[in-house]
Design a protein around this motif. Structure first.
Motif, short mmCIF file in Angstrom:
data_model
loop_
_atom_site.label_atom_id
_atom_site.label_comp_id
_atom_site.label_asym_id
_atom_site.label_seq_id
_atom_site.Cartn_x
_atom_site.Cartn_y
_atom_site.Cartn_z
N CYS A 6 2.74 2.88 -6.95
CA CYS A 6 3.00 3.74 -5.79
C CYS A 6 4.47 4.03 -5.58
CB CYS A 6 2.39 3.14 -4.53
SG CYS A 6 0.59 3.07 -4.59
N PHE A 34 -7.84 2.42 0.16
CA PHE A 34 -8.10 1.86 1.49
C PHE A 34 -8.45 2.98 2.46
CE2 PHE A 34 -5.10 -1.09 -0.53
CZ PHE A 34 -5.83 -2.27 -0.45
N VAL A 66 0.84 -1.19 0.00
CA VAL A 66 0.00 0.00 0.00
C VAL A 66 0.88 1.24 0.00
CG1 VAL A 66 -1.83 1.24 1.22
CG2 VAL A 66 -1.75 -1.26 1.31
N ALA A 104 -4.55 6.33 0.79
CA ALA A 104 -3.86 5.04 0.72
C ALA A 104 -4.39 4.26 -0.48
CB ALA A 104 -4.09 4.24 2.00
N TYR A 105 -3.45 3.77 -1.30
CA TYR A 105 -3.81 3.03 -2.51
C TYR A 105 -3.00 1.74 -2.61
CZ TYR A 105 -5.50 7.65 -3.89
OH TYR A 105 -6.13 8.86 -3.91
N GLU A 106 -3.63 0.73 -3.19
CA GLU A 106 -2.89 -0.50 -3.46
C GLU A 106 -1.78 -0.20 -4.48
OE1 GLU A 106 -3.57 -5.19 -4.63
OE2 GLU A 106 -5.14 -3.74 -5.13
N ASN A 107 -0.62 -0.79 -4.26
CA ASN A 107 0.53 -0.58 -5.15
C ASN A 107 0.40 -1.47 -6.38
OD1 ASN A 107 3.03 0.29 -6.09
ND2 ASN A 107 4.13 -1.33 -4.99
N VAL A 115 -7.03 -2.56 5.85
CA VAL A 115 -6.87 -3.38 4.62
C VAL A 115 -7.69 -4.65 4.74
CG1 VAL A 115 -5.21 -4.70 3.24
CG2 VAL A 115 -4.59 -2.43 4.12
#
Ligand code: FES
Length: 125
Positions: free
Chosen positions: A55, A112, A31, A42-45, A125
């Motif tokens: 990311c 997230f 993340v 927050a973002y998923e990589n 998460v």
């Protein structure tokens, strides 16, 4: 009842630089956690193109041309008020505040939930 996920403490808020971020491994998910204009996202990589490590890409302002009234170009700039992250694999760019792909807003990064509590940043998460 919907799955509430697991909460992870990321870092103290004052260690998250404005216009920057950190990459965290939360369970089995990478993340990226970013601070933009005082808010934390927050973002998923995982890039929506081919799954690249978005990311870890470069953060830059939106590219703009500055024009005269007759349309001639005075100059160029990267607008720091509209930050984007560019995927290092093929350059897809995403708005850091919305997670939307700038070329096709139909694509967006998986987001997230974030909470700042007692000076620390937490994600779920
Ligand atoms: S995988 Fe991100 S731009 Fe292609």
């Amino acid at each position: 009842m919907a799955d509430q996920g697991v909460e992870y403490r990321i870092c103290p808020l004052n260690q998250l630089p404005e216009g920057g971020g950190v990459l965290a491994v939360a369970g089995e998910v990478e993340v990226g956690v970013f601070r933009v204009r005082g808010r934390v996202h927050a973002y998923e990589n995982r890039c929506r193109h081919q799954g690249g490590p978005v990311c870890t890409g470069e953060i830059l302002g939106r590219y703009e041309q500055v024009l005269n009234p007759d349309g001639t170009v005075i100059g160029e700039r990267f607008n720091p008020d509209q930050l984007r992250i560019a995927c290092p694999w093929h350059g897809w760019e995403y708005d850091l505040e919305t997670g939307r792909c700038t070329a096709d807003p139909g694509y967006r990064l998986r987001r997230f939930p974030v909470e700042v509590r007692d000076g620390d940043v937490f994600i779920r998460v």
